[in-house]
Design an enzyme around this catalytic site. Structure first.
Site, short mmCIF file in Angstrom:
data_model
loop_
_atom_site.label_atom_id
_atom_site.label_comp_id
_atom_site.label_asym_id
_atom_site.label_seq_id
_atom_site.Cartn_x
_atom_site.Cartn_y
_atom_site.Cartn_z
N ASP A 23 -28.89 51.46 66.36
CA ASP A 23 -29.44 51.63 67.71
C ASP A 23 -28.96 50.54 68.68
O ASP A 23 -29.40 50.47 69.82
CB ASP A 23 -30.97 51.65 67.67
CG ASP A 23 -31.56 50.34 67.16
OD1 ASP A 23 -30.79 49.40 66.84
OD2 ASP A 23 -32.80 50.23 67.09
N ASP A 62 -31.48 44.06 63.30
CA ASP A 62 -32.72 44.36 62.58
C ASP A 62 -32.74 43.65 61.22
O ASP A 62 -31.75 43.01 60.82
CB ASP A 62 -32.90 45.88 62.42
CG ASP A 62 -31.62 46.57 61.96
OD1 ASP A 62 -30.93 46.00 61.09
OD2 ASP A 62 -31.29 47.66 62.49
N ASP A 103 -43.21 27.86 68.17
CA ASP A 103 -42.76 28.02 69.54
C ASP A 103 -43.61 27.19 70.50
O ASP A 103 -44.84 27.17 70.38
CB ASP A 103 -42.87 29.51 69.90
CG ASP A 103 -42.19 29.87 71.19
OD1 ASP A 103 -40.97 29.69 71.27
OD2 ASP A 103 -42.88 30.32 72.13
N GLU A 135 -41.18 23.20 68.04
CA GLU A 135 -40.30 23.18 69.22
C GLU A 135 -40.96 22.27 70.24
O GLU A 135 -41.94 22.64 70.88
CB GLU A 135 -40.13 24.59 69.80
CG GLU A 135 -39.10 24.60 70.92
CD GLU A 135 -39.28 25.72 71.95
OE1 GLU A 135 -38.33 25.99 72.68
OE2 GLU A 135 -40.38 26.29 72.04
C1 GLC Z 1 -39.52 29.04 73.50
C2 GLC Z 1 -38.50 30.03 73.01
C3 GLC Z 1 -38.01 30.80 74.18
C4 GLC Z 1 -39.18 31.54 74.81
C5 GLC Z 1 -40.31 30.58 75.15
C6 GLC Z 1 -41.58 31.32 75.43
O1 GLC Z 1 -38.99 28.09 74.34
O2 GLC Z 1 -37.48 29.37 72.31
O3 GLC Z 1 -36.99 31.69 73.85
O4 GLC Z 1 -38.77 32.20 75.95
O5 GLC Z 1 -40.58 29.71 74.10
O6 GLC Z 1 -42.11 31.85 74.26
#
Ligand code: GLC
Length: 517
Positions: A26, A30, A206, A259
């Site tokens: 598609d 995946d 995240d 992150e």
């Molecule tokens: C982090 C992710 C990014 C996303 C953001 C919001 O920075 O790496 O891709 O847009 O968080 O979730």
């Protein structure tokens, strides 16, 4: 007996799921596509993979808008596919980490839908950050509760139909959770257990520095990063202490990497105290220009502040480093030469390294995507002024001579691939020992062979201006960010180089690993 836990010096490969490999045809990557390519990853020589979100999502932000934290979006497969992927990854000797998105959900998440349908002050609204507006608050004249801005542009507040505002540090389709609410905390502990029970080896968290906002939500100054009413509030660390207890209650070593965008290595260090996260991303290098002085500062600051460092040159949110490093150079090949050199420097350092899919093929940023193809919300929210992150998310070229270059059995891919990528496919590069793919394979294999033999500390050796020479036990790493060739330091053997040497000298834009007694 394992002496060093696996994550401390692991090489982790980031898979941006939509763009890695498409088995269904598609045009979107995946889980089955990833499964098919596990032999490629094992041969590349990485230790672990991290999958970006594959959960049910309206895809307002490429899946970082999660509508159900305990399932797989049909676009990417099913839970059964996920279980198969975990089992196969492990059979290939690869650990598997998943992305967890705790700062916000999708606006399509049932909790948010219930919150919208419930009155002000209700328990349903208390799971998110709903506030009444105020005439002076935002200062925009529109009556937002305060002046906070969305990372994607525009105000961080959107009005619900009844007039109350909700906070979204990212797109309006990504409402922020209220992490001072115990219900939210419990929910996420349960989500962690759900994936740990399915066998994942860890989580990439995240926006790890954003979960707790200062009480009262005071206005902020622009340009904030380290400490502010929004980022890296002290209470955020209590959350990770709780998470660590869950991770530690599982057999094996299950890890979490945060992150954390911050201007300060000391702030970063707080996240990796012994009872919190195992690692946090160190984005300082990725933000540094091509410069030995800048690289040296990044390395020194990092090694001073943290005992288990991480290094990263690219990810799905930034311009690919081949293109970043090429900017400002008249030589069209400079970006790739520098990217290869930076890899050798990064892999010679103590700690773990995070690679972003496609960097092993030397892929550049795709800068000329047609506006109608762009999907990053940043593009639309800035009225097309900021191109956004699609250029580093173009699906990988695997084989063949024209799009979709073996990405999938269908005709195309969700973002169009450039017409001139035929020489960059994995297939073409696998047949060429001088390719960037083979360079990565050799570097990763050599690093593996050296594993466990090198001390954690590095020593700087004297070196000419705009070069770095550092030593770790018997390994010397040299990198030349200057303009002309420089003499190599005394050594017994050249182990590998990122490009050809100039006789016995190290040319500009080149790095080497040397062995010395
Ligand atoms: C982090 C992710 C990014 C996303 C953001 C919001 O920075 O790496 O891709 O847009 O968080 O979730």
């Amino acid at each position: 007996m394992e002496t060093t836990p696996w994550w401390r010096d692991a090489v982790v490969y980031e898979i941006y799921v939509r763009s890695f490999a498409d088995a269904s045809g598609d045009g979107t990557g995946d889980l089955a596509g990833i499964r098919d390519r596990l032999p490629y990853l094992a041969e590349l020589g990485v230790d672990a993979v991290w999958l970006t979100p594959f959960y049910p999502s309206p895809m307002a932000d490429g899946g970082y808008d999660v509508a159900d934290y305990r399932d797989v979006d049909p676009l990417f497969g099913s839970l059964a596919d996920f279980d198969d992927l975990v089992a196969d990854a492990h059979a290939h000797g690869l650990r598997l980490m998943v992305d967890i998105v705790p700062n916000h959900s999708s606006s399509a998440h049932p909790w948010f839908q219930k919150a919208l349908a419930s009155p002000r002050g209700s328990q349903e609204r208390a799971r998110y950050m709903f506030r009444d507006g105020g005439p002076e608050g935002g200062g925009s004249g529109h009556g937002e509760p305060n002046n906070w801005l969305s990372t994607f542009g525009g105000p961080a507040w959107t009005q619900a139909p009844d007039g109350q505002w909700y906070l979204h540090l990212f797109a309006p389709e990504q409402p922020d959770f209220n992490w001072r609410n115990p219900e939210v905390r419990e929910e996420f502990l349960d989500i962690l257990r759900f994936w740990l029970d399915r066998g994942v080896d860890g989580f990439r968290i995240d926006v790890a520095m954003g979960l707790i906002k200062e009480e009262g939500l005071p206005n902020t100054d622009p340009g904030f990063r380290a400490r502010s009413p929004i980022w890296s509030r002290p209470e955020v660390h209590d959350i990770y202490r709780e998470w660590r207890r869950v991770l530690d209650s599982y057999p094996g070593t299950r890890v979490a990497i945060g992150e954390v965008w911050t201007d300060s290595a000391e702030d970063l260090a707080l996240y990796v105290r012994p009872d919190e996260l195992h690692q946090s991303f160190n984005f300082a290098w990725l933000e540094a220009p091509w410069s030995a002085t800048a690289f040296r500062k990044v390395i020194d600051d990092t090694l001073k502040a943290v005992t288990s460092p991480t290094w990263v040159l690219s990810n799905h949110d930034v311009v690919r480093h081949v293109t970043r490093y090429g900017q400002g150079s008249l030589d069209p090949e400079a970006g790739l030469a520098r990217a290869r050199a930076a890899l050798l420097a990064m892999l010679a350092l103590p700690g773990s390294a995070y690679l972003y899919q496609g960097e092993e093929l030397g892929l550049p940023e795709v800068t000329d995507l047609p506006p109608q193809a762009r999907q990053d919300p940043i593009f639309a929210r800035s009225n097309g002024e900021v191109p956004g992150r699609d250029g580093c998310r173009v699906p990988l070229p695997w084989s063949g001579t024209e799009p979709p270059y073996g990405f999938g059995p269908g005709d195309g891919s969700w973002l169009p691939q450039p017409a001139d990528w035929a020489d960059l496919t994995a297939e073409r590069q696998a047949a060429d020992p001088a390719s960037t793919l083979w360079f990565y394979r050799r570097a990763l294999r050599t690093r593996r062979e050296l594993r466990g033999t090198l001390p954690d500390a590095i020593t700087w050796l004297e070196s000419p201006e705009e070069t770095l020479f550092f030593r770790r036990g018997g390994l010397i790493c040299v990198i030349n960010c200057g303009e002309g060739p420089v003499a190599l330091p005394t050594h017994d053997q050249v182990l590998m180089t990122s490009g050809p040497l100039d006789g016995t000298a190290l040319p500009a834009d080149t790095a080497a690993w040397l062995l010395a007694g």
